[in-house]
Motif scaffolding. Structure first.
Motif, PDB file in Angstrom:
ATOM      1  N   SER A  45      -2.124 -11.471  -2.237  1.00 50.66           N
ATOM      2  CA  SER A  45      -2.624 -10.101  -2.304  1.00 50.66           C
ATOM      3  C   SER A  45      -1.617  -9.186  -1.607  1.00 50.66           C
ATOM      4  O   SER A  45      -1.249  -9.416  -0.456  1.00 50.66           O
ATOM      5  N   GLY A  52      -0.988  -5.473  -0.331  1.00 49.76           N
ATOM      6  CA  GLY A  52      -1.489  -4.130  -0.026  1.00 49.76           C
ATOM      7  C   GLY A  52      -0.296  -3.241   0.293  1.00 49.76           C
ATOM      8  O   GLY A  52       0.803  -3.733   0.533  1.00 49.76           O
ATOM      9  N   SER A  55      -3.721   5.871   0.205  1.00 49.56           N
ATOM     10  CA  SER A  55      -3.257   4.519   0.455  1.00 49.56           C
ATOM     11  C   SER A  55      -4.347   3.686   1.123  1.00 49.56           C
ATOM     12  O   SER A  55      -4.612   2.548   0.745  1.00 49.56           O
ATOM     13  N   THR A 101      -7.223   2.496  -1.083  1.00 47.33           N
ATOM     14  CA  THR A 101      -6.985   1.361  -1.990  1.00 47.33           C
ATOM     15  C   THR A 101      -6.370   0.163  -1.254  1.00 47.33           C
ATOM     16  O   THR A 101      -5.900  -0.767  -1.883  1.00 47.33           O
ATOM     17  N   TYR A 102      -6.396   0.207   0.061  1.00 47.32           N
ATOM     18  CA  TYR A 102      -5.741  -0.841   0.854  1.00 47.32           C
ATOM     19  C   TYR A 102      -6.512  -2.162   0.694  1.00 47.32           C
ATOM     20  O   TYR A 102      -7.644  -2.285   1.151  1.00 47.32           O
ATOM     21  N   ARG A 103      -5.864  -3.110   0.053  1.00 45.24           N
ATOM     22  CA  ARG A 103      -6.565  -4.316  -0.375  1.00 45.24           C
ATOM     23  C   ARG A 103      -7.025  -5.209   0.772  1.00 45.24           C
ATOM     24  O   ARG A 103      -7.873  -6.091   0.569  1.00 45.24           O
ATOM     25  N   HIS A 104      -6.422  -5.040   1.937  1.00 46.35           N
ATOM     26  CA  HIS A 104      -6.728  -5.987   3.008  1.00 46.35           C
ATOM     27  C   HIS A 104      -7.949  -5.596   3.824  1.00 46.35           C
ATOM     28  O   HIS A 104      -8.274  -6.257   4.795  1.00 46.35           O
ATOM     29  N   SER A 137     -12.186  -4.099   3.599  1.00 49.69           N
ATOM     30  CA  SER A 137     -13.355  -3.742   2.786  1.00 49.69           C
ATOM     31  C   SER A 137     -13.496  -2.221   2.819  1.00 49.69           C
ATOM     32  O   SER A 137     -12.961  -1.556   3.721  1.00 49.69           O
ATOM     33  N   ARG A 189     -12.270   0.376   5.750  1.00 45.79           N
ATOM     34  CA  ARG A 189     -11.330   1.490   5.501  1.00 45.79           C
ATOM     35  C   ARG A 189     -11.868   2.770   6.147  1.00 45.79           C
ATOM     36  O   ARG A 189     -11.130   3.533   6.765  1.00 45.79           O
TER      37      ARG A 189
END
Ligand code: FAD
Length: 465
Positions: A105, A107, A123, A126-129, A131, A135
């Motif tokens: 993954s 980010g 940013s 949409t930060y994948r790391h 939830s 965020r």
């Protein structure tokens, strides 16, 4: 009979040829002071230097700066080395994590061209790391951080980690944002960092101007800037540079006198001690600064760099950060190092706050990091390792623990004409190139104060002229 100082050429000795000493010496010479710079080692640059290893030119540790590091950028320009550094047009940090099942993954911590704090909102959203709830927590934490008054001395009594918990941060947000940035910039985890220093870094870097945290780095070995260019520019400015010259003693009197290890005595109106805190403690006259006996309490923290040359390219970006891994930041050093093996790639892992690893044998570090790189970078699995070595800086920075501010003296001392510089002095910054250059300006400003209308450092990165 001695000549009054006002009627003869003023003189200075700067002890230490790191970035602080280089800055102070250039400033003093620019102001017409006859200046000698002493450096114990055979090269300038202090903690930010390069060395040869076969065909490779290796930096002792990857160094980056941010757009907000105006003083360091000003020094680079003063050295005529502006073309030897790069700066991202926009902050962009790829952050890679690989789950136990091998799912990768990526980010991105990126900024947009929007006002603070919106520049990071997209940013983070949409930060994948993290939830969605985490965020939001980060956003709330950042807004709370922005309200802190950096002039409040109470901030230095609290750990950043404790403050983050009080402000709703979870282990996930600490790992994926606060420590990801903080460990690399402060050289300690949040729990071991003074809130004052952390707030300074995050407020200045992420919450002052949209571009403040854009990342820059030298595009040549550090030594080309911090030694070659610096030496040439110091000599052009008239500074007498003595390498391999350790100051052994400072006799503070009407004319200060520095005795070199070889016995030579240099007298000067101004002496700038620009070594680290232990060097200053060894040379400062007794009682020159309040709390002098406590200088040793300002601890140090290590940085390790793990260097691996692979027979093939593994990464396409100049660098990335890893999450959920002992690997912290990985930089592509191929271009800078002069690596001549066709198709090979040289990666340097920059590992901060590694108290438990700094003394591990190379074989153990190899056993720890090579499999981890294979886990993070699938292309490493079939690749041949052409070289593996480490560089260890046990005293890379001062320890940014709570209570540190009281231990950092300013440039002026009680001994007439004796000044302090170095990234460990009271710059408000953590131990960085920026702090070092700022401290050099502060020492020069203090030395030149009262000597007519000389330009002073305005803190805007423009070299005082
Ligand atoms: C591995 C590593 C990675 C780092 N990464 C970054 C980074 O990414 N970004 C960043 O901004 N900063 C980074 N830093 C920190 C940065 O390098 C330092 O804060 C900065 O270079 C310190 O400069 P200075 O002039 O204050 O001190 P120093 O660099 O310590 O220079 C002091 C000099 O004084 C000399 N000296 C001491 N005593 C005497 C004496 N008695 N006589 C003569 N000479 C003497 C020493 O030999 C030395 O050259 C990193 C540091 C390390 C080690």
């Amino acid at each position: 009979m001695s000549t009054p100082t006002a009627q003869r050429e003023r003189t200075a000795v700067v002890v230490g040829g790191g970035l602080a000493g280089i800055t102070a010496a250039l400033r003093l010479a620019d102001a017409g002071v006859r200046t000698t710079l002493l450096e114990a080692r055979p090269r300038l640059g202090g903690l930010a230097f390069s060395f040869k290893r076969g065909e490779l030119t290796v930096d002792n540790g990857q160094h980056v700066y941010l757009r907000c590091c105006t003083a360091y950028r000003g020094l680079v320009e003063r050295l005529g080395a502006g073309a030897l550094v790069d700066l991202q047009p926009r902050l962009d940090v790829p952050v890679l994590s690989v789950a136990a099942d091998g799912t990768r993954s990526l980010g991105r911590l990126r900024r947009a061209d929007l006002p603070v704090p919106l520049h990071l909102a997209g940013s983070l959203a949409t930060y994948r790391h993290l939830s969605p709830a985490d965020r939001l927590r980060v956003v709330r934490g950042a807004l709370a951080l922005q309200k802190l008054d950096l002039a409040d001395p109470a901030l230095d009594g609290v750990s950043f980690g404790e403050w983050l918990r009080r402000h709703g941060q979870t282990p996930a947000t600490v790992a994926a944002v606060w420590d990801l940035v903080g460990v690399a910039t402060l050289n300690a985890t949040a729990d071991r960092t003074s809130l004052a220093l952390a707030a300074m870094v995050f407020k200045t870097g992420l919450l002052s101007e949209p571009g403040a945290a854009d990342i820059g780095a030298a595009n040549v070995p550090l030594g080309e800037i911090h030694h070659d260019r610096a030496l040439a520019e110091l000599e052009r400015a008239g500074v007498r540079v003595l390498l391999r010259s350790r100051a052994a003693e400072l006799k503070a009197a009407e004319q200060n006198a520095v005795r070199l290890e070889g016995g030579e005595l240099l007298t000067a109106d101004t002496v700038v001690l620009a070594g680290a805190q232990d060097a200053a403690a060894a040379l400062l006259p007794p009682g020159a600064i309040p709390g002098q006996h406590r200088l040793a309490d300002l601890g140090t923290a290590p940085i390790l760099n793990v260097h691996v040359v692979y027979d093939r390219p593994l990464i396409r970006r100049p660098f990335f950060a890893a999450l959920g891994s002992p690997v912290q930041f990985v930089f592509d050093r191929t271009r800078h190092s002069g690596l001549a093996v066709p198709g090979a790639q040289y990666l340097a892992l920059s590992q901060s706050a590694v108290e438990d690893e700094i003394d591990l044998p190379v074989a153990e570090l190899r056993a720890r990091y090579l499999p981890e790189l294979e886990r993070l970078l699938p292309a490493a699995r079939g690749a041949r390792v052409l070289d593996f070595f480490v560089t260890r800086e046990r005293t890379a920075t001062f320890d940014p623990a709570p209570g540190t501010a009281a231990l950092r003296p300013g440039a002026r001392t009680g001994a007439p004409g004796v000044l302090l510089a170095g990234s460990w002095t009271a710059t408000g910054w953590p131990a960085t190139m920026e702090g070092a250059v700022r401290s050099g300006h502060a020492a020069a400003d203090a030395a030149l104060a009262g000597h007519g209308r000389l330009p002073v450092d305005r803190g805007d990165g423009r070299w005082p002229r």
